[in-house]
Design an enzyme around this catalytic site. Sequence first.
Site, mmCIF file in Angstrom:
data_model
loop_
_atom_site.group_PDB
_atom_site.id
_atom_site.type_symbol
_atom_site.label_atom_id
_atom_site.label_comp_id
_atom_site.label_asym_id
_atom_site.label_seq_id
_atom_site.Cartn_x
_atom_site.Cartn_y
_atom_site.Cartn_z
ATOM 1 N N LYS A 9 0.932 -1.306 -0.050
ATOM 2 C CA LYS A 9 0.093 -0.039 0.011
ATOM 3 C C LYS A 9 1.011 1.466 -0.098
ATOM 4 O O LYS A 9 2.105 1.273 0.262
ATOM 5 C CB LYS A 9 -0.963 -0.058 1.239
ATOM 6 C CG LYS A 9 -1.632 -1.027 1.155
ATOM 7 C CD LYS A 9 -2.790 -1.224 2.522
ATOM 8 C CE LYS A 9 -3.878 -2.243 2.404
ATOM 9 N NZ LYS A 9 -4.884 -2.042 3.719
ATOM 10 N N ARG A 102 2.573 -6.547 9.095
ATOM 11 C CA ARG A 102 1.905 -5.563 9.822
ATOM 12 C C ARG A 102 2.350 -5.266 11.217
ATOM 13 O O ARG A 102 2.389 -3.997 11.654
ATOM 14 C CB ARG A 102 0.208 -5.768 9.770
ATOM 15 C CG ARG A 102 -0.052 -5.871 8.511
ATOM 16 C CD ARG A 102 -1.701 -6.391 8.314
ATOM 17 N NE ARG A 102 -2.242 -6.307 7.015
ATOM 18 C CZ ARG A 102 -3.059 -7.067 6.447
ATOM 19 N NH1 ARG A 102 -3.579 -7.864 7.219
ATOM 20 N NH2 ARG A 102 -3.560 -6.802 5.232
ATOM 21 N N ASN A 112 -1.710 -0.149 6.957
ATOM 22 C CA ASN A 112 -1.228 -1.502 7.575
ATOM 23 C C ASN A 112 -0.296 -2.212 6.466
ATOM 24 O O ASN A 112 -0.015 -3.394 6.407
ATOM 25 C CB ASN A 112 -1.924 -2.236 7.848
ATOM 26 C CG ASN A 112 -3.115 -2.837 6.950
ATOM 27 O OD1 ASN A 112 -3.187 -2.510 5.885
ATOM 28 N ND2 ASN A 112 -4.262 -3.561 7.212
ATOM 29 N N HIS A 115 -2.040 -5.455 1.383
ATOM 30 C CA HIS A 115 -3.059 -6.174 1.315
ATOM 31 C C HIS A 115 -3.133 -7.594 0.472
ATOM 32 O O HIS A 115 -1.773 -7.827 -0.251
ATOM 33 C CB HIS A 115 -3.866 -5.396 0.311
ATOM 34 C CG HIS A 115 -5.178 -6.233 -0.318
ATOM 35 N ND1 HIS A 115 -6.354 -6.149 0.304
ATOM 36 C CD2 HIS A 115 -5.434 -7.054 -1.419
ATOM 37 C CE1 HIS A 115 -7.099 -7.006 -0.497
ATOM 38 N NE2 HIS A 115 -6.680 -7.506 -1.603
#
Length: 138
Positions: A9, A102, A112, A115
């Site tokens: 992310k 994470r 976090n 994905h």
Amino acid sequence: MERTLSIIKPDGVKKNLIGEVVKRFQDQGIHIAALKMMQLTQKQAQGFYAVHRERPFFNSLTEFMTSGPIVVMVLEGDDVIAKNRKLMGATNFKEAEEGTIRRDFATDIEKNVVHGSDAPETAAFEIGYFFNDMEIVG
């Protein structure tokens, strides 16, 4: 041989964690069959997360996912969905096991770092959303 989608992310890209995340996959014997960096548009983010459209966090999630570049990967291997989810750790980083991506790098439940697809059906949709067959080297 199973496939899954993994996304680093915007927070993970911004923190220069691409190499670290890829290394963790490779250390576990996970094959990276495709990889690319991209900047999601709002429309792309809304389409990808359409399953969450009615959830209260939808707008925040799509805004975050368009806030910077992401890295999308197709991971391949035996039981790779479960292996990837174990490496990522729980969605809420405070509940994630020590040594997971994470737990080590996330700052909140949304930021976090990664994905990952949660099931074979989800993986098929998610991989097809970002990659065509010519881009995947198995």
